[in-house]
Design an enzyme around this catalytic site. Structure first.
Site, mmCIF file in Angstrom:
data_model
loop_
_atom_site.group_PDB
_atom_site.id
_atom_site.type_symbol
_atom_site.label_atom_id
_atom_site.label_comp_id
_atom_site.label_asym_id
_atom_site.label_seq_id
_atom_site.Cartn_x
_atom_site.Cartn_y
_atom_site.Cartn_z
ATOM 1 N N VAL A 295 -20.303 -60.309 64.168
ATOM 2 C CA VAL A 295 -21.043 -59.064 64.377
ATOM 3 C C VAL A 295 -21.686 -58.602 63.073
ATOM 4 C CG1 VAL A 295 -20.856 -56.629 65.065
ATOM 5 C CG2 VAL A 295 -19.557 -58.370 66.303
ATOM 6 N N CYS A 296 -20.982 -58.787 61.967
ATOM 7 C CA CYS A 296 -21.430 -58.281 60.665
ATOM 8 C C CYS A 296 -22.844 -58.728 60.284
ATOM 9 C CB CYS A 296 -20.439 -58.656 59.575
ATOM 10 S SG CYS A 296 -18.760 -58.073 59.891
ATOM 11 N N PRO A 297 -23.208 -60.013 60.438
ATOM 12 C CA PRO A 297 -24.563 -60.387 60.027
ATOM 13 C C PRO A 297 -25.645 -59.719 60.860
ATOM 14 C CG PRO A 297 -23.436 -62.270 61.017
ATOM 15 C CD PRO A 297 -22.424 -61.181 60.857
ATOM 16 N N THR B 80 -18.321 -63.680 59.468
ATOM 17 C CA THR B 80 -17.912 -63.319 60.823
ATOM 18 C C THR B 80 -19.164 -63.223 61.695
ATOM 19 O OG1 THR B 80 -17.915 -60.981 60.220
ATOM 20 C CG2 THR B 80 -15.804 -62.158 60.068
ATOM 21 N N ILE C 126 -26.129 -56.404 59.111
ATOM 22 C CA ILE C 126 -26.764 -56.570 57.801
ATOM 23 C C ILE C 126 -28.254 -56.852 57.966
ATOM 24 C CG2 ILE C 126 -26.827 -58.019 55.737
ATOM 25 C CD1 ILE C 126 -23.715 -58.354 56.176
#
Length: 175
Positions: free
Chosen positions: A49-51, A47, A54
């Protein structure tokens, strides 16, 4: 949802620390005994926003380690999906912390962080002390990323065992 003062639930999940099946290893609530745990959930691999989150946490991994804390990322994706994402997203391949695969949603459900109607984990962050007690919880809407620097600031404040005023940062006087 579990909150401050609750005990981190027991879990036994597969952790992924690299791009292949060789990087899979069990991680439990007893792993990293004696350390603070920063457990943060993201909704889905592959997806947008997630990276960013992270990578943001990964950039501060050394700072968390300096504070005797371990980062544990988690989503309800499988271990194979985690490894594939690390392989196919150039910013994630060298992520310095373990990603937990909660594919049965056991930990996410036990913590109460499954998004109603979506069936994925919310953007939830838990700071857990070395005794397994939850000391901080933050939950964001699926569309809003977190600030890893703020998680580090809160960990610093919790580790003082003192009263810390608004916007306190490490090195400043406590109350």
């Amino acid at each position: 949802m579990l909150t401050v003062g609750d005990t981190l639930p027991e879990f036994n999940l597969t952790g992924v620390s690299g791009k292949s099946e060789a990087s899979f290893a069990p991680v439990t609530d007893k792993s990293h005994e004696g350390k603070w745990k920063i457990l943060f959930f993201w909704p889905k691999d592959f997806t947008f926003v997630c990276p960013t989150e992270i990578v943001g946490y990964g950039e501060l991994n050394g700072d968390f380690e300096d504070r005797d804390a371990v980062l544990l990322g988690c989503s309800t994706d499988t271990d194979f999906v985690h490894a594939a994402w690390r392989t196919h997203h150039e910013d994630l391949g060298d992520s310095p912390f373990v990603w937990l695969a909660d594919e049965k949603k056991e930990l996410a459900n036990a913590l109460g962080v499954i998004a109603k109607g979506e069936g994925v984990a919310l953007r939830a962050t838990f700071i857990v002390d070395p005794e397994g007690i939850i000391r901080h919880v933050q939950v964001n809407d699926l569309s809003v990323g977190r600030n890893p620097q703020e998680t580090l600031r809160i960990l610093d404040a919790l580790q003082t065992d003192e009263l810390c005023p608004c916007n306190w940062t490490k090195g400043e006087a406590t109350l």
